[in-house]
Scaffold this active site. Structure first.
Site, PDB file in Angstrom:
ATOM      1  N   CYS A  98      -3.099 -28.039   7.597  1.00 43.18           N
ATOM      2  CA  CYS A  98      -1.710 -27.763   7.979  1.00 43.18           C
ATOM      3  C   CYS A  98      -0.824 -28.962   7.674  1.00 43.18           C
ATOM      4  CB  CYS A  98      -1.637 -27.407   9.465  1.00 43.18           C
ATOM      5  SG  CYS A  98       0.042 -27.087  10.068  1.00 43.18           S
ATOM      6  N   CYS A 194      -3.905 -24.398  16.952  1.00 48.35           N
ATOM      7  CA  CYS A 194      -2.586 -23.917  17.371  1.00 48.35           C
ATOM      8  C   CYS A 194      -2.483 -22.399  17.422  1.00 48.35           C
ATOM      9  CB  CYS A 194      -1.516 -24.481  16.441  1.00 48.35           C
ATOM     10  SG  CYS A 194      -1.747 -24.066  14.691  1.00 48.35           S
TER      11      CYS A 194
END
Length: 370
Positions: A98, A194
């Site tokens: 990410c 997340c």
């Protein structure tokens, strides 16, 4: 006046980063990234609350806040890779990907389109300029250092990034937030992956995989149970094996030792220090060097094979541009394929790669089961 766009997560770290930059005289704006479509019916995603927290902070320090949706890019570059790695029996770290693909690429490009000279985040790391090169350094606070997660970020992106928290401790950051009456000064740090949030990991993965049951076999070759899917387990895992209280077995806890994808077999053994949990050699692939590739094909440095691990002495032998072999001075516990090994020279982060095969000859080393 240089313009900086701060990636605002709604947490205390990015909030204080924005405040510090404004006090330093930058033209500061905030941007909240939506990297996951949170409306999945579970009510467990905190994105809406996080956005509200970010709005409150930006209003208090009088900066604009924009919202950008990068969910498509996240799915294509991060989540699809996450699923592929799990299907192959590995344990990926989506935060590293990410950072590389979203926060320091897509977000950076978007910020530049808005006229930003720099981006900033709440990462606990430092970036310094030396002989015209941007170097990634560990944070001053060793307990919070996040350079491990940033090793795959290219130098070209680091040259346009500011890490305002690199010289601060978490305690100092929370104190700054409290002194400035931020509502999120005591907000709990986000943990885990997340997009999974507070969901049970097993429940989340079951939405994307058809799980195949298979045998759980002891290190002695005895079948001791049945697993519900290899993807639910990682090396060194103790919880969730469901094989306690076997007849004629000693009382030691069971740990995951190996996942054999070809036969869909989970191998387990008793004792937190089972020898098969330790390896002194790994192969790393998908290498990324932040600055230049090392000039020597074999060199010594320090390495971390997981976040917050103490530096480990090792020797690195380059195989080619993409791969290397890493030999540790001391056997390492639960080296996990799919995770990353990151190389350091003192405070300087050199780069790293994805752990592939691991092995050990257990030379000059022995450890009783515990």
């Amino acid at each position: 006046m240089k313009k900086v766009i701060v990636g605002m997560s709604g947490g205390v770290d990015s909030s204080v980063a924005a405040l510090l930059l404004k006090k330093q005289g930058f033209d500061v704006e905030g941007l909240f990234m939506k990297n996951w479509e949170e409306d999945d019916g579970t009510g467990l995603c905190t994105a809406n609350q996080d956005l509200d927290d970010a709005k409150k902070v930006c209003k208090r320090i009088d900066i604009n806040l924009s919202v950008a949706n990068f969910a498509v890019e996240y799915w294509d570059t991060v989540f699809s890779s996450f699923l592929r790695e799990y299907s192959l029996g590995r344990t990926p770290n989506p935060d590293i990907l990410c950072n590389k693909e979203i926060k320091f690429k897509v977000f950076l490009e978007y910020a530049e389109s808005l006229g930003a000279d720099y981006i900033a985040t709440g990462h606990y790391s430092r970036c310094t300029l030396e002989n015209g090169r941007s170097m990634l350094l560990k944070a001053v606070d060793a307990d919070k250092d996040q350079s491990y997660f940033l090793y795959a970020v290219p130098e070209s992106s680091l040259s346009k990034t500011i890490f305002p928290l690199g010289a601060l401790s978490k305690k100092e950051v929370r104190q700054i937030a409290e002194d400035n009456n931020f509502d999120n000064s005591k907000k709990k740090d986000s943990t885990g992956i997340c997009f999974i949030g507070e969901r049970r990991f097993r429940d989340f993965l079951s939405n994307y995989f058809t799980c195949e049951k298979g045998p759980i076999v002891s290190d002695k070759g005895e079948k001791v149970g049945e697993h519900q899917g290899l993807m639910y387990f990682t090396l060194g895992q103790r919880q969730g094996l469901g094989i306690g209280g076997l007849k004629n077995a000693d009382c030691g806890a069971w740990y995951t030792l190996e996942k054999i994808v070809e036969t869909n077999t989970l191998v387990v053994g008793q004792g937190a220090n089972h020898p098969r949990l330790y390896s002194d050699h790994l192969r790393a692939d998908s290498l990324h060097w932040i600055n230049d590739k090392p000039s020597e094909s074999s060199f010594c440095c320090n390495a971390k094979s997981r976040y917050r691990q103490a530096d480990q002495n090792c020797r690195v032998e380059l195989v080619d541009d993409e791969s290397c072999n890493v030999f540790f001075d001391q056997p390492q516990r639960a080296l996990t394929p799919g995770q990353s090994v990151v190389f350091y020279e003192g405070e300087l982060c050199l780069g790293g790669g994805i752990i592939g095969q691991v092995s050990s000859e257990y030379s000059n080393w022995s450890n009783a089961y515990s």
